[in-house]
Write an enzyme that holds these catalytic residues in place. Sequence first.
Site: not given
Length: 387
Positions: A7, A79, A168, A226, A368
């Site tokens: 990742n 990823r 995601h 955000r 993940e």
Amino acid sequence: MNVLVFNSGSSSVKIRLFQMPEERLLAACQVEKIGQPDATFSHGEIEKVISAPDHTAAISYICNHLNLSPNDIAAVGHRVVQGGEKFIEATPITPHVEKEIDALKAFAPLHTPPNIAGIQAGQTIMPHATHVAVFDTAFHQTMPEHAYRYAIPTIYYTRDHIRRYGFHGTSHRYVSERASEILGHPFTGITCHLGNGCSITAIKNGQSVDTSMGFTPLEGVAMGTRSGDIDPAVVLNLAQKLGIKETDHLLNRESGLLGLSEKSNDLRELLASAQEGDTKSQLALNIFSYRITKYIGSYLAILGPIDGIILTGGIGENSPDIRQQILANLTHLGICLDLTKNTACIGQENTISIETSPIKIFVIPTDEERLIARQTYRLTANASMHS
Ligand code: ADP
């Protein structure tokens, strides 16, 4: 068979080593601050400053530390944040695929270059392994057009590919597959990934049919820094005053929980300060939860009858307070939270609705990297069976 999972972020690389098909995690380590004089390697208790001018140096260091010879690794799963419309599933990386990923960097300028740096470093160090790209966007490629298109002139979609992509995806897929396993049939329901970034997905028979993040991860619910959904006219107004770059920074890095509380983007700190009576922190938490509840309501409307709601990510897995704030008043919709089970469930898998709740509420810790290893293994095992 050993599978590595990479990742790669702009200044970090996280690596997991799995033994497959058992999915046994053998090692988890990372290098942060790549390119800086104080680049830091960590593996369990070990933490030290190393020389890592680039991703190749960082990955070499990790392989040496783990005593891995390139021949020990059959496959590497990478990823990749943005796969556009081209990549609807995990894909073995060829020079052509790498070019196609690179061509998408205008859509994810912060994420794609480090993703590619990780791929290239991995290929240099392990040239004989099968390298597989696993895309954050792929799971959402099943959305129907009326969900992924924006109501702007068609040319901006056909020419510029402006549409909802969603992110995601690996996490939403992982927890919904786990729920399908628990239920014994493909999951229909709503998955809430609540971490620093947050997104909500509507899933029908195991497939994504809508999701809150859009063209970029800025759309949807309010997040750590955000803004999430906002009237586009506010963006125009801000851009007139601040310019594009500053507005981008404001909406991505200074908004959400941080902007509202003027204190922190970390939910734990806000829960503590709200407890002490800080009204801005309390308002930030209220807005955060309220908007998630609104998304759940809208996805209930489009899905029809559902099996359940899944909470995951650092907040979804660990915060009974926020789960209660989001879900406690939805009994009229058949969502009946068990307050005792909710309070007791921290960081582990559990069902937190009452026995008789028509809609079940699951907490499922996401993983993940495990799903990336699983998909990489599947593709690699298939390829070797057919070669
Ligand atoms: P990322 O999206 O970077 O992977 P995580 O999924 O780890 O982030 O989620 C980070 C968020 O989870 C932070 O807001 C953090 O405060 C929150 N969090 C982690 N542990 C807890 C906890 N025990 N209680 C409440 N919130 C928590």
